[in-house]
Design a protein around this motif. Structure first.
Motif, short mmCIF file in Angstrom:
data_model
loop_
_atom_site.label_atom_id
_atom_site.label_comp_id
_atom_site.label_asym_id
_atom_site.label_seq_id
_atom_site.Cartn_x
_atom_site.Cartn_y
_atom_site.Cartn_z
N ILE A 7 1.05 -1.12 0.18
CA ILE A 7 0.27 0.03 0.00
C ILE A 7 0.86 1.36 0.07
CG2 ILE A 7 -1.54 1.38 1.32
CD1 ILE A 7 -3.00 -1.40 2.38
N ASN A 8 1.92 1.15 0.97
CA ASN A 8 2.75 2.58 0.87
C ASN A 8 3.42 2.63 -0.38
OD1 ASN A 8 2.17 3.20 3.59
ND2 ASN A 8 3.82 1.69 4.33
N PHE A 9 3.90 1.38 -1.31
CA PHE A 9 4.58 1.69 -2.53
C PHE A 9 3.55 2.22 -3.62
CE2 PHE A 9 5.26 -0.17 -6.46
CZ PHE A 9 6.64 0.09 -6.83
N ALA A 10 2.24 1.73 -3.54
CA ALA A 10 1.56 2.20 -4.41
C ALA A 10 1.05 3.84 -4.03
CB ALA A 10 0.02 1.52 -4.31
N ASN A 11 1.04 4.15 -3.04
CA ASN A 11 0.80 5.46 -2.54
C ASN A 11 1.92 6.35 -3.03
OD1 ASN A 11 -1.82 5.30 -1.51
ND2 ASN A 11 -1.18 4.75 0.69
N ILE A 12 3.24 5.99 -2.65
CA ILE A 12 4.17 6.78 -3.05
C ILE A 12 4.46 6.83 -4.51
CG2 ILE A 12 6.87 6.80 -3.08
CD1 ILE A 12 6.56 5.52 -0.12
#
Length: 69
Positions: A7-12
């Protein structure tokens, strides 16, 4: 924990794309006003296009809400 990393990768990645687009827009605006002509742009109210402001030469950019002369 892996799910949070995904999720953090997608948001970044999403935020990086937005910053990249803004970087291009800012570079374009800076280049437009820095060609030894610091007074080649102005801001005017164009709420009622072709009533308050009539563009004789140029075009109206509806997406960005600005007239390009």
């Amino acid at each position: 924990m892996e799910w949070n990393d995904l999720i953090n990768f997608a948001n970044i990645k999403f935020l990086k794309e937005i910053v990249s687009r803004l970087d291009i827009q800012v570079a374009t605006l800076l280049g437009q006003t820095s060609n030894n002509m610091s007074y080649n742009g102005f801001v005017a109210s164009a709420i009622n296009i072709n009533v308050d402001l009539i563009i004789i030469e140029g075009w109206y950019d509806e997406v960005n809400g600005r007239g390009v002369i």
